[in-house]
Design a protein around this motif. Structure first.
Motif, PDB file in Angstrom:
ATOM      1  N   SER A 132       0.889  -1.117  -0.046  1.00 45.87           N
ATOM      2  CA  SER A 132       0.010  -0.084   0.018  1.00 45.87           C
ATOM      3  C   SER A 132       0.773   1.432   0.062  1.00 45.87           C
ATOM      4  CB  SER A 132      -1.169  -0.078   1.256  1.00 45.87           C
ATOM      5  OG  SER A 132      -1.797  -1.257   1.127  1.00 45.87           O
ATOM      6  N   GLU A 133       1.923   1.238   0.816  1.00 48.92           N
ATOM      7  CA  GLU A 133       2.793   2.318   0.626  1.00 48.92           C
ATOM      8  C   GLU A 133       3.496   2.625  -0.539  1.00 48.92           C
ATOM      9  OE1 GLU A 133       5.551   1.752   4.003  1.00 48.92           O
ATOM     10  OE2 GLU A 133       4.034   1.860   5.532  1.00 48.92           O
ATOM     11  N   CYS A 134       3.913   1.487  -1.317  1.00 53.95           N
ATOM     12  CA  CYS A 134       4.539   1.567  -2.555  1.00 53.95           C
ATOM     13  C   CYS A 134       3.490   2.128  -3.602  1.00 53.95           C
ATOM     14  CB  CYS A 134       4.874   0.092  -2.982  1.00 53.95           C
ATOM     15  SG  CYS A 134       6.114  -0.625  -2.363  1.00 53.95           S
ATOM     16  N   GLU A 136       1.206   4.672  -2.748  1.00 54.28           N
ATOM     17  CA  GLU A 136       1.195   5.982  -2.469  1.00 54.28           C
ATOM     18  C   GLU A 136       2.395   6.662  -3.091  1.00 54.28           C
ATOM     19  OE1 GLU A 136       0.861   6.437   1.917  1.00 54.28           O
ATOM     20  OE2 GLU A 136      -1.034   5.197   1.918  1.00 54.28           O
ATOM     21  N   LYS A 137       3.504   5.937  -3.159  1.00 57.73           N
ATOM     22  CA  LYS A 137       4.724   6.767  -3.733  1.00 57.73           C
ATOM     23  C   LYS A 137       5.164   6.275  -5.244  1.00 57.73           C
ATOM     24  CE  LYS A 137       7.119   5.802   0.819  1.00 57.73           C
ATOM     25  NZ  LYS A 137       8.152   5.248   1.579  1.00 57.73           N
ATOM     26  N   GLY A 138       3.970   5.850  -5.683  1.00 55.47           N
ATOM     27  CA  GLY A 138       4.247   5.621  -7.213  1.00 55.47           C
ATOM     28  C   GLY A 138       5.044   4.320  -7.578  1.00 55.47           C
ATOM     29  N   ILE A 139       5.148   3.401  -6.838  1.00 52.06           N
ATOM     30  CA  ILE A 139       6.518   2.517  -6.867  1.00 52.06           C
ATOM     31  C   ILE A 139       5.443   1.254  -7.486  1.00 52.06           C
ATOM     32  CG2 ILE A 139       8.176   1.123  -5.905  1.00 52.06           C
ATOM     33  CD1 ILE A 139       8.591   3.331  -3.861  1.00 52.06           C
ATOM     34  N   THR A 140       6.027   0.545  -8.539  1.00 53.82           N
ATOM     35  CA  THR A 140       5.436  -0.715  -8.820  1.00 53.82           C
ATOM     36  C   THR A 140       5.757  -1.909  -7.973  1.00 53.82           C
ATOM     37  OG1 THR A 140       5.544  -0.021 -11.437  1.00 53.82           O
ATOM     38  CG2 THR A 140       5.594  -2.375 -10.862  1.00 53.82           C
ATOM     39  N   VAL A 141       4.704  -2.760  -7.723  1.00 54.56           N
ATOM     40  CA  VAL A 141       4.912  -3.925  -6.683  1.00 54.56           C
ATOM     41  C   VAL A 141       5.215  -5.177  -7.633  1.00 54.56           C
ATOM     42  CG1 VAL A 141       3.763  -5.443  -5.070  1.00 54.56           C
ATOM     43  CG2 VAL A 141       3.743  -2.807  -4.770  1.00 54.56           C
ATOM     44  N   ILE A 142       6.254  -5.936  -7.356  1.00 55.29           N
ATOM     45  CA  ILE A 142       6.585  -7.117  -8.096  1.00 55.29           C
ATOM     46  C   ILE A 142       6.376  -8.383  -7.300  1.00 55.29           C
ATOM     47  CG2 ILE A 142       8.207  -8.352  -9.581  1.00 55.29           C
ATOM     48  CD1 ILE A 142       9.112  -5.549 -10.447  1.00 55.29           C
ATOM     49  N   SER A 143       5.916  -9.443  -7.722  1.00 53.61           N
ATOM     50  CA  SER A 143       5.856 -10.573  -7.081  1.00 53.61           C
ATOM     51  C   SER A 143       5.444 -11.746  -7.824  1.00 53.61           C
ATOM     52  CB  SER A 143       5.081 -10.629  -5.853  1.00 53.61           C
ATOM     53  OG  SER A 143       5.114 -11.650  -4.882  1.00 53.61           O
ATOM     54  N   MET A 145       2.901 -14.298  -7.371  1.00 53.66           N
ATOM     55  CA  MET A 145       1.392 -14.657  -7.522  1.00 53.66           C
ATOM     56  C   MET A 145       1.222 -15.939  -6.879  1.00 53.66           C
ATOM     57  SD  MET A 145      -1.293 -14.612 -10.682  1.00 53.66           S
ATOM     58  CE  MET A 145      -1.475 -16.453 -10.858  1.00 53.66           C
ATOM     59  N   ALA A 146       2.299 -16.249  -5.900  1.00 57.26           N
ATOM     60  CA  ALA A 146       2.207 -17.585  -5.018  1.00 57.26           C
ATOM     61  C   ALA A 146       1.121 -17.319  -4.028  1.00 57.26           C
ATOM     62  CB  ALA A 146       3.579 -17.905  -4.659  1.00 57.26           C
ATOM     63  N   LYS A 147       1.029 -18.538  -3.222  1.00 56.43           N
ATOM     64  CA  LYS A 147      -0.051 -18.513  -2.140  1.00 56.43           C
ATOM     65  C   LYS A 147       0.721 -17.478  -1.085  1.00 56.43           C
ATOM     66  CE  LYS A 147      -2.177 -22.676  -2.763  1.00 56.43           C
ATOM     67  NZ  LYS A 147      -2.344 -24.185  -2.080  1.00 56.43           N
ATOM     68  N   GLY A 148      -0.142 -16.924  -0.273  1.00 53.99           N
ATOM     69  CA  GLY A 148       0.800 -16.379   0.937  1.00 53.99           C
ATOM     70  C   GLY A 148       0.819 -14.880   0.631  1.00 53.99           C
ATOM     71  N   ILE A 149       2.205 -14.475   1.115  1.00 56.04           N
ATOM     72  CA  ILE A 149       2.718 -13.129   0.998  1.00 56.04           C
ATOM     73  C   ILE A 149       2.625 -12.604  -0.451  1.00 56.04           C
ATOM     74  CG2 ILE A 149       4.789 -11.640   1.307  1.00 56.04           C
ATOM     75  CD1 ILE A 149       3.682 -12.621   3.877  1.00 56.04           C
ATOM     76  N   ASP A 150       3.103 -13.326  -1.609  1.00 55.91           N
ATOM     77  CA  ASP A 150       3.081 -12.905  -3.074  1.00 55.91           C
ATOM     78  C   ASP A 150       1.558 -12.508  -3.087  1.00 55.91           C
ATOM     79  OD1 ASP A 150       5.310 -14.181  -2.645  1.00 55.91           O
ATOM     80  OD2 ASP A 150       5.200 -14.800  -4.844  1.00 55.91           O
ATOM     81  N   SER A 151       0.539 -13.290  -2.840  1.00 56.99           N
ATOM     82  CA  SER A 151      -1.041 -12.992  -3.209  1.00 56.99           C
ATOM     83  C   SER A 151      -1.395 -11.646  -2.477  1.00 56.99           C
ATOM     84  CB  SER A 151      -1.944 -13.996  -3.147  1.00 56.99           C
ATOM     85  OG  SER A 151      -1.681 -14.524  -1.852  1.00 56.99           O
ATOM     86  N   TYR A 152      -0.959 -11.506  -1.230  1.00 61.49           N
ATOM     87  CA  TYR A 152      -1.390 -10.423  -0.448  1.00 61.49           C
ATOM     88  C   TYR A 152      -0.907  -9.187  -1.121  1.00 61.49           C
ATOM     89  CZ  TYR A 152      -2.906 -14.065   3.338  1.00 61.49           C
ATOM     90  OH  TYR A 152      -3.535 -15.185   3.535  1.00 61.49           O
ATOM     91  N   ALA A 153       0.311  -9.400  -1.498  1.00 61.25           N
ATOM     92  CA  ALA A 153       1.189  -7.969  -1.798  1.00 61.25           C
ATOM     93  C   ALA A 153       0.356  -7.478  -3.418  1.00 61.25           C
ATOM     94  CB  ALA A 153       2.538  -8.338  -2.113  1.00 61.25           C
ATOM     95  N   HIS A 154       0.297  -8.506  -3.962  1.00 58.97           N
ATOM     96  CA  HIS A 154      -0.581  -8.252  -5.463  1.00 58.97           C
ATOM     97  C   HIS A 154      -1.819  -7.232  -5.161  1.00 58.97           C
ATOM     98  CE1 HIS A 154       2.237  -9.904  -8.193  1.00 58.97           C
ATOM     99  NE2 HIS A 154       2.133 -11.222  -7.699  1.00 58.97           N
ATOM    100  N   THR A 155      -2.650  -8.181  -4.242  1.00 68.38           N
ATOM    101  CA  THR A 155      -3.977  -7.755  -4.068  1.00 68.38           C
ATOM    102  C   THR A 155      -3.993  -6.310  -3.265  1.00 68.38           C
ATOM    103  OG1 THR A 155      -4.675  -9.956  -3.716  1.00 68.38           O
ATOM    104  CG2 THR A 155      -6.102  -8.416  -2.790  1.00 68.38           C
ATOM    105  N   ALA A 156      -3.200  -6.098  -2.540  1.00 66.41           N
ATOM    106  CA  ALA A 156      -3.143  -4.914  -1.710  1.00 66.41           C
ATOM    107  C   ALA A 156      -2.891  -3.854  -2.742  1.00 66.41           C
ATOM    108  CB  ALA A 156      -2.159  -4.852  -0.374  1.00 66.41           C
ATOM    109  N   CYS A 157      -1.623  -4.173  -3.542  1.00 66.53           N
ATOM    110  CA  CYS A 157      -1.359  -2.967  -4.616  1.00 66.53           C
ATOM    111  C   CYS A 157      -2.607  -2.728  -5.553  1.00 66.53           C
ATOM    112  CB  CYS A 157      -0.471  -3.784  -5.462  1.00 66.53           C
ATOM    113  SG  CYS A 157       0.215  -2.625  -6.765  1.00 66.53           S
ATOM    114  N   ALA A 160      -5.592  -0.705  -3.953  1.00 63.60           N
ATOM    115  CA  ALA A 160      -5.077   0.464  -3.737  1.00 63.60           C
ATOM    116  C   ALA A 160      -4.962   1.601  -4.937  1.00 63.60           C
ATOM    117  CB  ALA A 160      -3.457   0.647  -2.673  1.00 63.60           C
ATOM    118  N   GLY A 161      -5.198   0.810  -6.010  1.00 70.56           N
ATOM    119  CA  GLY A 161      -5.190   1.361  -7.176  1.00 70.56           C
ATOM    120  C   GLY A 161      -3.776   1.421  -7.995  1.00 70.56           C
ATOM    121  N   GLY A 162      -2.909   0.549  -7.470  1.00 65.86           N
ATOM    122  CA  GLY A 162      -1.471   0.686  -8.088  1.00 65.86           C
ATOM    123  C   GLY A 162      -1.299  -0.457  -9.186  1.00 65.86           C
ATOM    124  N   TYR A 163      -0.128  -0.386  -9.376  1.00 67.00           N
ATOM    125  CA  TYR A 163       0.561  -1.309 -10.806  1.00 67.00           C
ATOM    126  C   TYR A 163       1.408  -2.262 -10.204  1.00 67.00           C
ATOM    127  CZ  TYR A 163       2.426  -2.261 -15.268  1.00 67.00           C
ATOM    128  OH  TYR A 163       2.856  -2.920 -16.393  1.00 67.00           O
TER     129      TYR A 163
END
Length: 249
Positions: A132-134, A136-143, A145-157, A160-163
């Motif tokens: 989510s902070e990424c 806000e700062k215009g930073i692209t989130v890369i992961s 798409m695995a279960k757990g942390i990967d999916s939470y990061a993608h989904t949160a991004c 929040a309207g991110g890329y």
């Protein structure tokens, strides 16, 4: 594009060898048409590799792959495309082509987020907060798409309207894990799905470590969350260190 696909399908010609051929002959079509006497001059390639470039000079498999890509609405990014980020091309083992779904946008800063498939609520919240902070700062989130942390990061991004960019260890006509079908569709609609594997390629214990190196090379920094001993995320850490990327735990 056929010649680029052909180059990646030659036995014993991996990304490093393919890159040497491209640098010498300027493009994949020139490699395909190169005479043996010119191939012999290229340093750093084995006799078998040079021989295979000659012996496997057929576009039949490349035509099949391209046809499958068109049927599956999968596009191809080649080495010489200006959209291929410089950061991702720096490592010697960067793929000369990548298959993708979704859309490219100008990427200024990127952060990779990887971690445990089975994680605590605390780790989940941390992944969500970082992603989510990424945004806000215009930073692209890369992961990945695995279960757990990967999916939470993608989904949160996405929420929040991110890329976000998901780099996968299988063909883009396959959703793995299968329960992430909806997430995969959302990333395709709002972000980017990437793979160095052509359609029909199943996920294996060999493709995921190769996928992890791309998460590292496409990321300026890497956040590792809840990854214990034996976690695949540690492979990503090793590549990040190899590529001189900062790693945060």
């Amino acid at each position: 594009m056929l010649y680029w696909i052909w180059l990646t399908q030659i036995p014993f010609i991996g990304p490093i060898a393919a890159r040497k051929l491209i640098e010498y002959f300027e493009n994949a079509e020139n490699v395909y048409k190169a005479k043996e006497k010119y191939l012999e001059k290229i340093p750093g390639l084995s006799i078998k590799q040079k021989k295979n470039v000659i012996e496997f000079r057929s576009l039949k498999e490349a035509e099949r792959i391209l046809e499958n890509c068109e049927k599956q609405s999968i596009d191809i990014l080649c080495w010489q495309d200006e959209r291929y980020p410089t950061r991702a091309k720096e490592p010697k083992d960067a793929p000369v082509i990548l298959y993708y779904k979704g859309h490219f946008k100008e990427i200024e800063r990127t952060i990779g987020i990887v971690g445990a498939r089975r994680c605590s609520q605390q780790d989940k919240h941390r992944a969500v907060n970082i992603a989510s902070e990424c945004v806000e700062k215009g930073i692209t989130v890369i992961s990945g798409m695995a279960k757990g942390i990967d999916s939470y990061a993608h989904t949160a991004c996405l929420n929040a309207g991110g890329y976000t960019i998901a780099i996968m260890g299988n063909g883009l006509d396959i959703c793995y894990p299968s329960e992430h079908y909806q997430l995969m569709k959302e990333i395709e609609d709002k972000g980017l799905l990437l793979s160095e594997y052509p359609p029909g390629t199943l996920p294996t214990k060999y493709t995921f470590p190769r996928r992890n190196r791309l998460i590292s090379s496409w990321s300026d920094k890497l956040f590792v969350i809840g990854a214990g001993k034996g976690s695949g995320a540690l492979i990503t850490v090793d590549y990040s260190k190899k590529y001189a990327r900062k790693v945060y735990w």
